[in-house]
Design a protein around this motif. Structure first.
Motif, mmCIF file in Angstrom:
data_model
loop_
_atom_site.group_PDB
_atom_site.id
_atom_site.type_symbol
_atom_site.label_atom_id
_atom_site.label_comp_id
_atom_site.label_asym_id
_atom_site.label_seq_id
_atom_site.Cartn_x
_atom_site.Cartn_y
_atom_site.Cartn_z
ATOM 1 N N GLY A 162 0.822 -1.213 0.000
ATOM 2 C CA GLY A 162 0.000 0.000 0.000
ATOM 3 C C GLY A 162 0.854 1.259 0.000
ATOM 4 N N PHE A 163 1.931 1.245 0.775
ATOM 5 C CA PHE A 163 2.837 2.395 0.816
ATOM 6 C C PHE A 163 3.493 2.602 -0.547
ATOM 7 N N PHE A 164 3.929 1.503 -1.176
ATOM 8 C CA PHE A 164 4.570 1.604 -2.484
ATOM 9 C C PHE A 164 3.600 2.174 -3.520
ATOM 10 N N LEU A 165 2.372 1.687 -3.540
ATOM 11 C CA LEU A 165 1.392 2.166 -4.520
ATOM 12 C C LEU A 165 1.103 3.652 -4.332
ATOM 13 N N SER A 166 1.039 4.091 -3.088
ATOM 14 C CA SER A 166 0.740 5.499 -2.822
ATOM 15 C C SER A 166 1.869 6.417 -3.281
ATOM 16 N N LYS A 167 3.106 5.916 -3.278
ATOM 17 C CA LYS A 167 4.257 6.746 -3.632
ATOM 18 C C LYS A 167 4.624 6.647 -5.115
ATOM 19 N N LYS A 168 4.439 5.473 -5.708
ATOM 20 C CA LYS A 168 4.969 5.225 -7.054
ATOM 21 C C LYS A 168 3.907 5.053 -8.137
ATOM 22 N N CYS A 169 2.654 4.892 -7.769
ATOM 23 C CA CYS A 169 1.609 4.598 -8.765
ATOM 24 C C CYS A 169 0.446 5.573 -8.588
ATOM 25 N N PRO A 170 0.581 6.802 -9.083
ATOM 26 C CA PRO A 170 -0.457 7.814 -8.881
ATOM 27 C C PRO A 170 -1.785 7.466 -9.544
ATOM 28 N N GLU A 171 -1.770 6.541 -10.495
ATOM 29 C CA GLU A 171 -3.014 6.159 -11.173
ATOM 30 C C GLU A 171 -3.860 5.211 -10.332
ATOM 31 N N ILE A 172 -3.285 4.694 -9.228
ATOM 32 C CA ILE A 172 -3.984 3.750 -8.361
ATOM 33 C C ILE A 172 -4.732 4.499 -7.252
ATOM 34 N N GLU A 173 -6.008 4.200 -7.113
ATOM 35 C CA GLU A 173 -6.798 4.669 -5.977
ATOM 36 C C GLU A 173 -7.044 3.462 -5.073
ATOM 37 N N LEU A 174 -6.283 3.352 -4.003
ATOM 38 C CA LEU A 174 -6.390 2.206 -3.097
ATOM 39 C C LEU A 174 -7.608 2.385 -2.199
ATOM 40 N N LEU A 175 -8.666 1.618 -2.467
ATOM 41 C CA LEU A 175 -9.888 1.727 -1.693
ATOM 42 C C LEU A 175 -9.762 1.083 -0.320
ATOM 43 N N LYS A 176 -9.085 -0.065 -0.273
ATOM 44 C CA LYS A 176 -9.038 -0.821 0.974
ATOM 45 C C LYS A 176 -7.963 -1.889 0.877
ATOM 46 N N SER A 177 -7.356 -2.201 2.018
ATOM 47 C CA SER A 177 -6.453 -3.341 2.143
ATOM 48 C C SER A 177 -7.030 -4.300 3.174
ATOM 49 N N PHE A 178 -6.965 -5.593 2.861
ATOM 50 C CA PHE A 178 -7.533 -6.598 3.759
ATOM 51 C C PHE A 178 -6.502 -7.669 4.072
ATOM 52 N N ASN A 179 -6.579 -8.175 5.315
ATOM 53 C CA ASN A 179 -5.824 -9.364 5.707
ATOM 54 C C ASN A 179 -6.753 -10.545 5.964
ATOM 55 N N ASP A 180 -8.043 -10.291 5.953
ATOM 56 C CA ASP A 180 -9.062 -11.316 6.175
ATOM 57 C C ASP A 180 -9.860 -11.512 4.890
ATOM 58 N N PRO A 181 -9.758 -12.676 4.235
ATOM 59 C CA PRO A 181 -10.455 -12.877 2.968
ATOM 60 C C PRO A 181 -11.978 -12.842 3.093
ATOM 61 N N VAL A 182 -12.522 -13.219 4.242
ATOM 62 C CA VAL A 182 -13.978 -13.187 4.424
ATOM 63 C C VAL A 182 -14.473 -11.742 4.444
ATOM 64 N N ALA A 183 -13.763 -10.886 5.152
ATOM 65 C CA ALA A 183 -14.128 -9.466 5.161
ATOM 66 C C ALA A 183 -13.963 -8.853 3.773
ATOM 67 N N ALA A 184 -12.908 -9.253 3.077
ATOM 68 C CA ALA A 184 -12.688 -8.755 1.716
ATOM 69 C C ALA A 184 -13.827 -9.177 0.796
ATOM 70 N N LYS A 185 -14.275 -10.405 0.949
ATOM 71 C CA LYS A 185 -15.384 -10.912 0.118
ATOM 72 C C LYS A 185 -16.628 -10.045 0.289
ATOM 73 N N GLU A 186 -16.983 -9.710 1.514
ATOM 74 C CA GLU A 186 -18.168 -8.879 1.775
ATOM 75 C C GLU A 186 -18.017 -7.506 1.129
#
Length: 251
Positions: A18-42
């Motif tokens: 997430g840190f790398f994308l925010s610094k190096k990929c301005p075209e990316i809008e990071l909506l959310k990061s998940f460590n739990d696949p069930v929460a990500a699914k919802e």
């Protein structure tokens, strides 16, 4: 902007990426990061996105199980994997993008630049089904390859492809039904995908299915006559290797 979600069960991985994308990929809008696949699914069921950067091996729900539960989906997927070489070939055949762990962030940035802000018509259900089929533990070689077209992806049986011919960053595919396709890939990328099949790179611009070779022609430095009547030239540097594959002694 490319609306993106990261899913990896390791917290340090999602934070670093997430840190790398925010610094190096301005075209990316990071909506959310998940460590739990069930929460990500919802979240993914309720939220439209353009791109999912997805770890495969996770507890409770692995990456493949998650995607099957989300079908049909219309976002692009980049897999993060520690899988073996066979699995990597499967990703190449199915046209999903993938990166080995530990992640090479600069390679990822290059992939995201190619993706661009516009979503592709990716035929997700067919591609995932095909990927899962060829991921099964088997000694059989993949029978199809996914080829990117303007409309999406076309799944083509390898035993119908006569040859590939490159033109810069484009490749033209010639098939036994007289149909042809033009795709935006390099011949090197296709050659890497077909290492375990019966295709042979005989020239910088030509990759040939040996099942369709009818004759070896000595004239003009050497060429292979394929069943579509085309004389495919053999480069000087690849001549000895080509003849050895054809069990022909170079006199």
């Amino acid at each position: 902007m490319i609306k993106t979600v990261i899913l990896d069960d390791e917290l340090h991985s999602t934070e670093t990426l997430g840190f790398f994308l925010s610094k190096k990929c301005p075209e990316i809008e990071l909506l959310k990061s998940f460590n739990d696949p069930v929460a990500a699914k919802e979240f993914l069921i309720a939220t439209p996105i353009d791109l999912l950067i997805l770890d495969i091996e996770m507890p409770r729900l692995n990456g493949f199980e998650l995607l099957k539960a989300l079908q049909p989906f219309d976002f692009e997927v980049i897999f993060l994997t520690a899988y073996n070489e066979f699995a990597l070939k499967a990703f190449r055949y199915s046209a999903f993008d993938y990166f080995l762990k530990p992640l090479d962030e600069m390679e990822l940035a290059a992939s995201l630049n190619r993706l661009g802000a516009k979503k592709r018509d990716i035929q997700s259900e067919d591609r995932l089904k095909y990927l899962l089929e060829i991921m099964q533990p088997t000694e059989q070689k993949p029978k199809k390859i996914a080829l990117p077209t303007m409309e999406g992806y076309e799944f083509v049986e390898l035993n119908h492809i006569i040859r590939f011919e490159s033109d810069s960053n484009y490749v033209k595919i010639f098939m036994d039904n007289k149909k042809s396709l033009v795709i935006c890939k390099t011949l090197k990328e296709i050659e890497e995908s077909l290492k375990e099949s019966n295709f042979l790179r005989i020239h910088n611009s030509h990759l040939v299915n040996l099942d369709f070779v009818e004759k070896y022609l000595k004239t003009g430095g050497g060429a292979l006559l394929t069943k579509d009547g085309y004389e495919v030239p053999i480069s000087r540097l690849r001549k000895d290797f080509t003849l050895s594959k054809l069990n022909i002694k170079n006199k």
